[in-house]
Design a protein around this motif. Structure first.
Motif, PDB file in Angstrom:
ATOM      1  N   UNK A 142       0.811  -1.219   0.000  1.00  0.00           N
ATOM      2  CA  UNK A 142       0.000   0.000   0.000  1.00  0.00           C
ATOM      3  C   UNK A 142       0.844   1.268   0.000  1.00  0.00           C
ATOM      4  N   UNK A 143       2.108   1.173   0.376  1.00  0.00           N
ATOM      5  CA  UNK A 143       2.991   2.339   0.403  1.00  0.00           C
ATOM      6  C   UNK A 143       3.796   2.518  -0.882  1.00  0.00           C
ATOM      7  N   UNK A 144       3.711   1.570  -1.809  1.00  0.00           N
ATOM      8  CA  UNK A 144       4.526   1.591  -3.024  1.00  0.00           C
ATOM      9  C   UNK A 144       3.749   2.253  -4.174  1.00  0.00           C
ATOM     10  N   UNK A 145       3.682   3.566  -4.128  1.00  0.00           N
ATOM     11  CA  UNK A 145       2.881   4.293  -5.120  1.00  0.00           C
ATOM     12  C   UNK A 145       3.430   4.166  -6.542  1.00  0.00           C
ATOM     13  N   UNK A 146       4.750   4.069  -6.696  1.00  0.00           N
ATOM     14  CA  UNK A 146       5.315   3.931  -8.047  1.00  0.00           C
ATOM     15  C   UNK A 146       4.837   2.629  -8.698  1.00  0.00           C
ATOM     16  N   UNK A 147       4.867   1.523  -7.959  1.00  0.00           N
ATOM     17  CA  UNK A 147       4.387   0.249  -8.506  1.00  0.00           C
ATOM     18  C   UNK A 147       2.882   0.266  -8.719  1.00  0.00           C
ATOM     19  N   UNK A 148       2.170   0.968  -7.855  1.00  0.00           N
ATOM     20  CA  UNK A 148       0.722   1.103  -8.049  1.00  0.00           C
ATOM     21  C   UNK A 148       0.434   1.843  -9.349  1.00  0.00           C
ATOM     22  N   UNK A 149       1.232   2.867  -9.646  1.00  0.00           N
ATOM     23  CA  UNK A 149       1.055   3.614 -10.893  1.00  0.00           C
ATOM     24  C   UNK A 149       1.326   2.737 -12.112  1.00  0.00           C
ATOM     25  N   UNK A 150       2.325   1.852 -12.010  1.00  0.00           N
ATOM     26  CA  UNK A 150       2.600   0.922 -13.097  1.00  0.00           C
ATOM     27  C   UNK A 150       1.387   0.018 -13.313  1.00  0.00           C
ATOM     28  N   UNK A 151       0.814  -0.492 -12.231  1.00  0.00           N
ATOM     29  CA  UNK A 151      -0.365  -1.364 -12.337  1.00  0.00           C
ATOM     30  C   UNK A 151      -1.527  -0.641 -13.029  1.00  0.00           C
ATOM     31  N   UNK A 152      -1.749   0.613 -12.668  1.00  0.00           N
ATOM     32  CA  UNK A 152      -2.827   1.385 -13.297  1.00  0.00           C
ATOM     33  C   UNK A 152      -2.549   1.557 -14.794  1.00  0.00           C
ATOM     34  N   UNK A 153      -1.299   1.885 -15.146  1.00  0.00           N
ATOM     35  CA  UNK A 153      -0.944   2.025 -16.565  1.00  0.00           C
ATOM     36  C   UNK A 153      -1.038   0.689 -17.301  1.00  0.00           C
ATOM     37  N   UNK A 154      -1.007  -0.412 -16.549  1.00  0.00           N
ATOM     38  CA  UNK A 154      -1.151  -1.746 -17.123  1.00  0.00           C
ATOM     39  C   UNK A 154      -2.624  -2.158 -17.208  1.00  0.00           C
ATOM     40  N   UNK A 155      -3.520  -1.192 -16.997  1.00  0.00           N
ATOM     41  CA  UNK A 155      -4.947  -1.454 -17.130  1.00  0.00           C
ATOM     42  C   UNK A 155      -5.590  -2.108 -15.925  1.00  0.00           C
ATOM     43  N   UNK A 156      -4.914  -2.060 -14.783  1.00  0.00           N
ATOM     44  CA  UNK A 156      -5.402  -2.742 -13.591  1.00  0.00           C
ATOM     45  C   UNK A 156      -6.123  -1.796 -12.644  1.00  0.00           C
ATOM     46  N   UNK A 157      -7.000  -2.384 -11.848  1.00  0.00           N
ATOM     47  CA  UNK A 157      -7.722  -1.668 -10.793  1.00  0.00           C
ATOM     48  C   UNK A 157      -7.606  -2.448  -9.494  1.00  0.00           C
ATOM     49  N   UNK A 158      -7.686  -1.731  -8.379  1.00  0.00           N
ATOM     50  CA  UNK A 158      -7.678  -2.390  -7.066  1.00  0.00           C
ATOM     51  C   UNK A 158      -8.997  -3.138  -6.886  1.00  0.00           C
ATOM     52  N   UNK A 159      -8.881  -4.425  -6.520  1.00  0.00           N
ATOM     53  CA  UNK A 159     -10.091  -5.208  -6.271  1.00  0.00           C
ATOM     54  C   UNK A 159     -10.155  -5.759  -4.852  1.00  0.00           C
ATOM     55  N   UNK A 160      -9.032  -5.657  -4.094  1.00  0.00           N
ATOM     56  CA  UNK A 160      -9.013  -6.201  -2.739  1.00  0.00           C
ATOM     57  C   UNK A 160      -7.807  -5.629  -2.001  1.00  0.00           C
ATOM     58  N   UNK A 161      -7.799  -5.807  -0.680  1.00  0.00           N
ATOM     59  CA  UNK A 161      -6.619  -5.463   0.122  1.00  0.00           C
ATOM     60  C   UNK A 161      -6.527  -6.459   1.259  1.00  0.00           C
ATOM     61  N   UNK A 162      -5.294  -6.675   1.729  1.00  0.00           N
ATOM     62  CA  UNK A 162      -5.056  -7.647   2.785  1.00  0.00           C
ATOM     63  C   UNK A 162      -3.695  -7.347   3.403  1.00  0.00           C
ATOM     64  N   UNK A 163      -3.429  -7.975   4.527  1.00  0.00           N
ATOM     65  CA  UNK A 163      -2.109  -7.846   5.130  1.00  0.00           C
ATOM     66  C   UNK A 163      -1.407  -9.192   5.060  1.00  0.00           C
ATOM     67  N   UNK A 164      -0.086  -9.131   4.907  1.00  0.00           N
ATOM     68  CA  UNK A 164       0.758 -10.311   4.864  1.00  0.00           C
ATOM     69  C   UNK A 164       1.975 -10.025   5.724  1.00  0.00           C
ATOM     70  N   UNK A 165       2.565 -11.087   6.222  1.00  0.00           N
ATOM     71  CA  UNK A 165       3.769 -10.949   7.029  1.00  0.00           C
ATOM     72  C   UNK A 165       4.971 -11.385   6.202  1.00  0.00           C
TER      73      UNK A 165
END
Length: 191
Positions: A142-165
């Protein structure tokens, strides 16, 4: 799902500026410039990998190539023939199911030049055209905005969120997805 088996050094995908191919042991030093860089790895994994962890990462890709016919691949800059990053497809767990994920990590010197987006779009097209996937995903902190921007440019949308260790640190992640409806020509996938 499986992709095409390739010979060492043969590229799977070609884009305008990049070749994408399976990683080889000879790529270890270039991989370490990514995986062992504190700043690069902080955004994705909280801290850099050790040299041994980087080798284990590379070995995991070799196993993925054998098992699935795909994994994270070397992204090579055509202009210099240098491995500048890794991008590819892996099977990842998300809420008790396995999903086909597009992942990417690049050397810091190659950030903000569009290479991650170019490679991610090409991997998406490979997943759809070669693997016949109906949907692809990216799991991004959730803190990696640069990778999130790549995903959006790749035609992707957020569909879920979760935590992992990871390494005993709880982290929040978004699940991005794109289906076949986002397909656009651009990457030439070598079959």
């Amino acid at each position: 799902m499986s992709g095409k088996k390739v010979e060492d050094g043969e590229f799977l995908i070609e884009t305008k500026r990049l070749f994408i191919r399976e990683m080889m042991q000879a790529d270890y030093d270039a991989l370490c410039r990514i995986m062992c860089d504190e700043e690069v790895m902080r955004v994705a994994y909280e801290s850099a990998f050790s040299l041994e962890e980087a080798q284990n990462w590379l070995n995991r890709q070799f196993k993925r190539y054998e098992e699935y016919g795909f994994g994270l691949w070397a992204v090579v800059l055509k202009e210099t023939n240098e491995m500048i990053g890794q991008c590819g497809l892996t099977m990842q767990g998300w809420r008790e199911k396995e999903i086909l994920e597009i992942g990417y990590l690049f050397q810091k010197a190659y950030w903000h030049k569009g290479y991650a987006t170019e490679a991610a779009i090409a991997c998406r097209e490979y997943a759809f055209s070669v693997l016949k996937a109906s949907t692809v995903y990216s799991i991004i902190r959730n803190t990696n905005t640069a990778s999130q921007n790549v995903a959006v440019r790749n035609g992707m949308n957020i569909i879920d969120k979760d935590s992992k260790s990871f390494r005993n640190v709880d982290m929040e992640f978004y699940l991005y997805a794109a289906d076949q409806s986002v397909r656009k020509p651009g990457a030439r996938v070598k079959l």
